[in-house]
Design a protein around this motif. Structure first.
Motif, short mmCIF file in Angstrom:
data_model
loop_
_atom_site.label_atom_id
_atom_site.label_comp_id
_atom_site.label_asym_id
_atom_site.label_seq_id
_atom_site.Cartn_x
_atom_site.Cartn_y
_atom_site.Cartn_z
N PHE A 168 29.71 45.24 62.23
CA PHE A 168 28.85 45.75 61.12
C PHE A 168 29.58 46.09 60.64
O PHE A 168 30.40 47.28 60.72
CB PHE A 168 28.00 46.46 62.73
CG PHE A 168 26.12 46.79 62.13
CD1 PHE A 168 25.64 46.79 61.41
CD2 PHE A 168 26.89 47.74 60.77
CE1 PHE A 168 24.51 47.01 61.27
CE2 PHE A 168 25.87 48.95 60.57
CZ PHE A 168 25.28 47.35 60.24
N ASP A 169 29.23 45.85 59.14
CA ASP A 169 29.59 46.42 58.28
C ASP A 169 31.10 46.98 58.34
O ASP A 169 31.98 47.88 57.84
CB ASP A 169 29.54 48.32 57.74
CG ASP A 169 27.85 48.11 57.15
OD1 ASP A 169 27.57 47.10 57.29
OD2 ASP A 169 27.71 49.11 57.24
N GLY A 170 32.14 45.76 58.94
CA GLY A 170 33.26 45.73 59.04
C GLY A 170 34.24 46.39 60.26
O GLY A 170 35.26 46.10 61.04
N SER A 171 32.87 46.86 61.31
CA SER A 171 33.59 47.70 62.20
C SER A 171 33.18 46.92 63.45
O SER A 171 31.78 46.25 63.55
CB SER A 171 32.77 49.11 62.68
OG SER A 171 32.65 49.57 63.78
N PRO A 172 34.16 46.87 64.74
CA PRO A 172 33.60 45.50 65.92
C PRO A 172 32.93 46.20 66.51
O PRO A 172 32.98 47.41 66.70
CB PRO A 172 34.85 45.73 66.26
CG PRO A 172 35.77 46.72 65.75
CD PRO A 172 35.34 47.38 64.31
N CYS A 173 32.29 45.59 67.10
CA CYS A 173 31.26 46.10 68.17
C CYS A 173 31.59 45.97 69.44
O CYS A 173 31.08 44.96 70.36
CB CYS A 173 29.36 45.76 67.51
SG CYS A 173 28.92 45.52 66.39
N ARG A 368 24.62 46.89 67.41
CA ARG A 368 23.67 46.81 65.97
C ARG A 368 23.96 45.43 65.43
O ARG A 368 23.52 45.07 64.23
CB ARG A 368 24.29 48.15 64.80
CG ARG A 368 23.95 48.94 64.95
CD ARG A 368 24.60 50.19 64.01
NE ARG A 368 25.70 50.47 63.73
CZ ARG A 368 26.84 51.46 63.01
NH1 ARG A 368 25.82 52.05 62.03
NH2 ARG A 368 27.79 51.18 62.92
N ALA A 369 25.00 44.99 66.42
CA ALA A 369 25.45 43.08 65.77
C ALA A 369 26.17 42.19 66.59
O ALA A 369 26.52 43.40 67.58
CB ALA A 369 26.62 43.54 64.94
#
Length: 475
Positions: A168-173, A368-369
């Motif tokens: 999500f926006d490049g951040s791992p969930c 979020r993803a």
């Protein structure tokens, strides 16, 4: 391939296990050993994915499976909850050594995870309970991952899990959420919220179908429109897709040919059971689980419909104009806030009860993803926790204003549905919880008086401190 070259192994080549193994090989770039009770499946997964074949290592026994793994070994179990997990653990543990990591990545009762970690600890093998959300597509392309267990072990797992997690926006969930059963508990509550969200969407679908008389394609367009605003989410998106799909056999809407009986695998029930044990009123989640149970009694429902009649469409006051659809949209927003508030209240209480110190804002971030309940709504939850301590989401300023604006729509929808005989158990439960929660002076003073009369359970007084028992007249 010669031995000891696989970065990790996945045991269980069912839909989820195979998808997760392919994700590790594809998005992670890892070499993955494949294990399964029926060994043909391990070779099938490799042969069906020739583009990844060089990173997939099928095996034909537990000994063979373990022998392919680099040390310290990482083994991921992806099998059905309950006895199958214990059976696989019993097979693989004798072949592991201190420092190896054994991960249960399936849906699991967190109580089992706590038990298993305690049982494995003396061997020196690290046991990890890991929740994975996103279904088959998520497991293959990037799920939301909730890790429990020893925090030091998490540092070793990060390089394996971050590349395969949803972004999500490049951040791992993916993140470590707490010790022992914390990861699986959070996944359980995720699924409870998922049940509630799906049930409330189905109830609104029922209103549009039975009270308004819309066709599936018309409803698909409505859900697609709602997906552009506050309700934007994976579940609203796929509701539109399901409603728009045509049946290749009849040419009509496929949803009209699907039997109205919803399955469940246990996580929804676990969420309600744990909420009850913790003394949290997760009534919207409970209504959703109950509705699935009732859906399975099709013959009984048909007989009850014959005796009592069905929907009283003449009394339904729902309309498909702009005002009517806006009311349904607002009602669904309000109920969704309440369902999440109940889920998060359960997480908050569990964190205290088990000493987990759950990172509640972080949980919303990694949802979020990738996961089934991913939505725009989770951004607001993340920001609410970043802004400070949250006692209950209903009391967080960003949600207070929204529920104030939407609760009257929920009230009208529940009232009109009730008068028309349209069942809306989750929407009704959400409204009742909200009304009960916002009432400064409730009615359980009478309940406590009754308890003191028949059982000497005592009570507290408003006008002075202490615990009291009254000598009541006997009936």
């Amino acid at each position: 391939m010669s031995g000891n070259q696989a970065d990790l192994g996945v045991l269980g080549m069912g839909t989820m296990g195979a998808s997760l193994a392919l994700n590790f090989a594809d998005n992670g770039g890892f070499t993955v050993a494949l294990g399964n009770r029926t060994t043909e499946k391990t070779y099938g997964v490799r042969d069906d994915n020739p583009e990844l074949a060089e990173r997939l290592v099928p095996t034909d026994s537990i000994e063979h499976f373990v022998s392919t793994l680099k040390s310290p070994r990482v083994v991921v179990l992806m099998v059905n909850a309950g006895k199958p997990v214990d059976d696989q653990m019993a097979l693989v543990l004798p072949h592991l050594a201190p420092g190896d990591i054994l991960i249960d990545a399936g849906n699991a009762d967190f109580n089992d995870t706590v038990r298993r970690e305690k049982a494995v600890k003396p061997t020196g093998v690290h046991f990890v309970g890991m929740g994975v959300s996103g279904g088959e597509v998520g497991a293959r392309n990037g799920p939301s991952i909730m890790v429990g267990g020893d925090q030091a072990v998490w540092q070793r797992l990060k390089p394996l899990l971050e590349p395969i997690a949803a972004k999500f926006d490049g951040s791992p969930c993916v993140d470590w959420l707490g010790p022992d059963g914390a990861g699986h508990f959070v996944k359980t509550i995720h699924n409870g919220i998922e049940y509630a969200d799906m049930q409330m969407i189905a109830e609104v679908y029922g209103i549009l179908r039975d009270a308004v008389g819309l066709r599936p394609q018309e409803m698909a367009d409505i859900f697609a429109d709602w997906n552009t605003r506050d309700l934007q989410s994976y579940l609203i998106e796929i509701s539109s897709l399901v409603l728009a799909e045509r049946d290749p056999e009849t040419g009509g809407a496929l949803v009209d040919q699907i039997v109205d009986e919803a399955g469940q695998k246990g996580t929804g029930r676990w969420s309600v059971i744990e909420a009850q044990k913790l003394g949290v009123g997760a009534t919207t989640l409970e209504a959703a689980v109950s509705a699935r149970g009732i859906s399975s009694r099709r013959a009984e429902r048909a007989e009850a419909a014959r005796i009592f009649g069905g929907v009283k469409t003449a009394r339904a006051e729902f309309h498909a104009d702009h005002e009517g659809l806006a009311e349904l949209e607002a009602a669904l927003v309000a109920a969704k806030i309440i369902a999440y508030a109940q889920g998060y209240a359960t997480l908050t209480e569990a964190s205290k009860e088990f000493g987990w110190n759950l990172p509640l804002g972080e949980i919303a971030r990694i949802w979020r993803a990738g996961c089934i309940i991913r939505s725009r709504f989770l951004d607001d939850i993340t920001r609410a926790y970043e802004a400070g301590d949250v006692v209950n989401l209903l009391l967080a300023p960003s949600f207070t204003s929204r529920i104030e604006g939407a609760q009257e729509a929920l009230r009208r929808v529940v009232a009109k549905a009730s008068l028309a005989g349209i069942p809306v158990p989750a929407l009704s439960a959400a409204l009742a919880y909200f009304d009960d929660y916002r009432r400064a002076r409730g009615t359980t003073n009478l309940t406590q008086g009754q308890r003191d009369l028949f059982g000497a359970h005592t009570f507290h007084r408003l006008n002075r401190e202490g615990t009291f028992h009254h000598k009541w007249p006997q009936a």
